[in-house]
Motif scaffolding. Structure first.
Motif, PDB file in Angstrom:
ATOM      1  N   MET A   1      -1.713   4.542  10.114  1.00 12.63           N
ATOM      2  CA  MET A   1      -2.790   5.147   9.347  1.00 12.63           C
ATOM      3  C   MET A   1      -4.143   4.879   9.981  1.00 12.63           C
ATOM      4  O   MET A   1      -5.090   5.611   9.741  1.00 12.63           O
ATOM      5  N   ALA A   2      -4.216   3.834  10.792  1.00 10.28           N
ATOM      6  CA  ALA A   2      -5.469   3.556  11.490  1.00 10.28           C
ATOM      7  C   ALA A   2      -5.821   4.709  12.421  1.00 10.28           C
ATOM      8  O   ALA A   2      -7.001   5.036  12.610  1.00 10.28           O
ATOM      9  N   GLU A   3      -4.789   5.334  13.007  1.00  7.41           N
ATOM     10  CA  GLU A   3      -5.035   6.474  13.891  1.00  7.41           C
ATOM     11  C   GLU A   3      -5.624   7.654  13.118  1.00  7.41           C
ATOM     12  O   GLU A   3      -6.542   8.335  13.590  1.00  7.41           O
ATOM     13  N   LEU A   4      -5.099   7.903  11.916  1.00 10.15           N
ATOM     14  CA  LEU A   4      -5.624   8.989  11.086  1.00 10.15           C
ATOM     15  C   LEU A   4      -7.067   8.706  10.690  1.00 10.15           C
ATOM     16  O   LEU A   4      -7.914   9.607  10.701  1.00 10.15           O
ATOM     17  N   ALA A   5      -7.358   7.449  10.361  1.00 15.64           N
ATOM     18  CA  ALA A   5      -8.724   7.074  10.000  1.00 15.64           C
ATOM     19  C   ALA A   5      -9.675   7.296  11.174  1.00 15.64           C
ATOM     20  O   ALA A   5     -10.777   7.837  11.011  1.00 15.64           O
ATOM     21  N   THR A   6      -9.258   6.893  12.367  1.00 22.10           N
ATOM     22  CA  THR A   6     -10.084   7.086  13.561  1.00 22.10           C
ATOM     23  C   THR A   6     -10.328   8.565  13.820  1.00 22.10           C
ATOM     24  O   THR A   6     -11.444   8.990  14.147  1.00 22.10           O
ATOM     25  N   LEU A  32       3.134   0.717   8.719  1.00 19.73           N
ATOM     26  CA  LEU A  32       2.835   1.441   7.483  1.00 19.73           C
ATOM     27  C   LEU A  32       3.142   0.608   6.247  1.00 19.73           C
ATOM     28  O   LEU A  32       2.556   0.826   5.183  1.00 19.73           O
ATOM     29  N   ILE A  33       4.060  -0.343   6.375  1.00 20.57           N
ATOM     30  CA  ILE A  33       4.420  -1.184   5.235  1.00 20.57           C
ATOM     31  C   ILE A  33       3.192  -1.930   4.726  1.00 20.57           C
ATOM     32  O   ILE A  33       2.994  -2.087   3.513  1.00 20.57           O
ATOM     33  N   GLN A  34       2.339  -2.389   5.657  1.00 20.29           N
ATOM     34  CA  GLN A  34       1.108  -3.072   5.281  1.00 20.29           C
ATOM     35  C   GLN A  34      -0.029  -2.087   5.032  1.00 20.29           C
ATOM     36  O   GLN A  34      -0.812  -2.240   4.088  1.00 20.29           O
ATOM     37  N   GLU A  35      -0.123  -1.071   5.866  1.00 19.03           N
ATOM     38  CA  GLU A  35      -1.257  -0.152   5.786  1.00 19.03           C
ATOM     39  C   GLU A  35      -1.272   0.647   4.486  1.00 19.03           C
ATOM     40  O   GLU A  35      -2.338   1.015   3.998  1.00 19.03           O
ATOM     41  N   ARG A  36      -0.107   0.910   3.919  1.00 14.07           N
ATOM     42  CA  ARG A  36      -0.062   1.702   2.694  1.00 14.07           C
ATOM     43  C   ARG A  36      -0.696   0.951   1.524  1.00 14.07           C
ATOM     44  O   ARG A  36      -1.030   1.558   0.498  1.00 14.07           O
ATOM     45  N   ARG A  37      -0.871  -0.371   1.669  1.00 16.05           N
ATOM     46  CA  ARG A  37      -1.502  -1.168   0.614  1.00 16.05           C
ATOM     47  C   ARG A  37      -2.955  -1.499   0.949  1.00 16.05           C
ATOM     48  O   ARG A  37      -3.544  -2.392   0.346  1.00 16.05           O
ATOM     49  N   PRO A 127      13.714  -2.336  12.202  1.00 17.30           N
ATOM     50  CA  PRO A 127      12.566  -2.292  11.302  1.00 17.30           C
ATOM     51  C   PRO A 127      12.998  -1.990   9.871  1.00 17.30           C
ATOM     52  O   PRO A 127      13.881  -1.173   9.634  1.00 17.30           O
ATOM     53  N   SER A 128      12.382  -2.687   8.930  1.00 18.62           N
ATOM     54  CA  SER A 128      12.677  -2.466   7.517  1.00 18.62           C
ATOM     55  C   SER A 128      11.838  -1.303   7.012  1.00 18.62           C
ATOM     56  O   SER A 128      10.811  -1.492   6.361  1.00 18.62           O
ATOM     57  N   VAL A 129      12.266  -0.117   7.339  1.00 16.58           N
ATOM     58  CA  VAL A 129      11.529   1.089   6.977  1.00 16.58           C
ATOM     59  C   VAL A 129      12.293   1.822   5.883  1.00 16.58           C
ATOM     60  O   VAL A 129      13.486   2.095   6.020  1.00 16.58           O
ATOM     61  N   SER A 130      11.603   2.142   4.800  1.00 18.93           N
ATOM     62  CA  SER A 130      12.222   2.816   3.666  1.00 18.93           C
ATOM     63  C   SER A 130      12.017   4.324   3.766  1.00 18.93           C
ATOM     64  O   SER A 130      11.178   4.803   4.538  1.00 18.93           O
ATOM     65  N   LEU A 136       5.704   8.860   4.010  1.00 21.13           N
ATOM     66  CA  LEU A 136       4.292   8.589   4.262  1.00 21.13           C
ATOM     67  C   LEU A 136       3.933   8.946   5.698  1.00 21.13           C
ATOM     68  O   LEU A 136       2.866   9.520   5.964  1.00 21.13           O
ATOM     69  N   PHE A 137       4.811   8.621   6.629  1.00 21.40           N
ATOM     70  CA  PHE A 137       4.585   8.977   8.032  1.00 21.40           C
ATOM     71  C   PHE A 137       4.419  10.490   8.175  1.00 21.40           C
ATOM     72  O   PHE A 137       3.514  10.965   8.875  1.00 21.40           O
ATOM     73  N   LYS A 138       5.264  11.247   7.498  1.00 20.45           N
ATOM     74  CA  LYS A 138       5.170  12.703   7.572  1.00 20.45           C
ATOM     75  C   LYS A 138       3.837  13.198   7.008  1.00 20.45           C
ATOM     76  O   LYS A 138       3.197  14.091   7.581  1.00 20.45           O
ATOM     77  N   GLN A 139       3.400  12.609   5.907  1.00 17.12           N
ATOM     78  CA  GLN A 139       2.115  12.996   5.320  1.00 17.12           C
ATOM     79  C   GLN A 139       0.961  12.723   6.282  1.00 17.12           C
ATOM     80  O   GLN A 139       0.042  13.536   6.418  1.00 17.12           O
ATOM     81  N   ILE A 140       1.025  11.578   6.946  1.00 24.62           N
ATOM     82  CA  ILE A 140      -0.042  11.194   7.876  1.00 24.62           C
ATOM     83  C   ILE A 140      -0.114  12.163   9.049  1.00 24.62           C
ATOM     84  O   ILE A 140      -1.191  12.655   9.409  1.00 24.62           O
TER      85      ILE A 140
END
Length: 243
Positions: A1-6, A32-37, A127-130, A136-140
């Protein structure tokens, strides 16, 4: 998400004709597990911005304060020199800090300290990816593509492979095909470096000391050449409409 913000804070001002979204399979999904929060989740709102391009002085001041804090009252260079002296037992540097922290010198020291481990001993990366993280990745990625399209540009997705898939154990990232499918569904062109590295005589030589890490200069050169080849084939670029 940092990339989207940039992208939204800075590139929306520059409006480049081509944007390379470089994805590293090592950690981009798990981040994304951390960035989503975090505050970054707000960038999924098409209208959200902090106006950072107009706050550079404040950002510079904050970074300087952070740097001074990390240096604990001394310069970062002096502290780094002390760290290297302790790590490498270098006593005869005679104040030549500049020479001590030269990248070529550090690499030479590292080569003698870190002995390559057998590729077969590399642990599998799972990776523990749900499913929610993948959504969320697709939305980004879709938000990024739509933003770039709005200014008349084109977005290209570059997939960078991790060390583990080329080790003897051959532990491929379990989300490889899913990520590529998501990007393809969004009609975003893909530069997949995974098969490009496989075509090299020894892919592990593209990683420092044949260990899990960023690529060697030769590895990055191969990535750059593949991107260049792709862009030359794609020109002239035609933007596709958002989904």
């Amino acid at each position: 998400m940092a990339e989207l913000a940039t992208l939204k804070e800075y590139l929306s001002v520059l409006k480049p004709k081509v944007l390379l979204w470089v994805y590293c399979e090592t950690n981009d999904l798990t981040d994304l597990i951390q960035e989503r929060r975090s505050l970054l989740i707000n960038y999924l709102d098409p209208l959200y911005t902090q106006g950072l391009v107009l706050k550079q002085r404040e950002i510079d001041d904050a970074l300087m304060s952070y740097t001074e804090l990390m240096a604990f009252g001394g310069t970062a260079t002096i502290r780094l020199a002390g760290l290297l002296r302790g790590l490498f037992q270098v006593d005869n540097y005679n104040g030549r800090v500049e020479e001590l922290i030269k990248l070529s010198y550090v690499w030479k020291l590292l080569a003698g300290i870190f002995k390559p481990t057998p590729e077969s001993s590399v642990e599998q990366v799972t990776p523990s990816v749900s499913p929610q993280d993948l959504d969320l990745f697709k939305q980004i990625v879709k938000s990024a593509k739509d933003t770039v399209y709005d200014w008349g540009g084109k977005m290209i997705f570059v997939y960078l492979p991790q060390f583990e898939r080329y080790a003897e154990t051959g532990q491929a990232n379990p989300h490889y095909q899913t990520v590529l499918s998501i990007v393809s569904e969004l009609k975003i062109p893909i530069v997949d470096i995974v098969p490009v590295f496989w075509r090299q005589p020894d892919p592990l030589d593209l990683f420092p000391f044949r260990q899990p890490a960023h690529y060697t200069p030769e590895g990055y050169d191969i990535v750059a050449q593949e991107i260049r080849r792709f862009l030359q084939m794609e020109m002239p670029l035609q933007s596709s409409p958002p989904l």
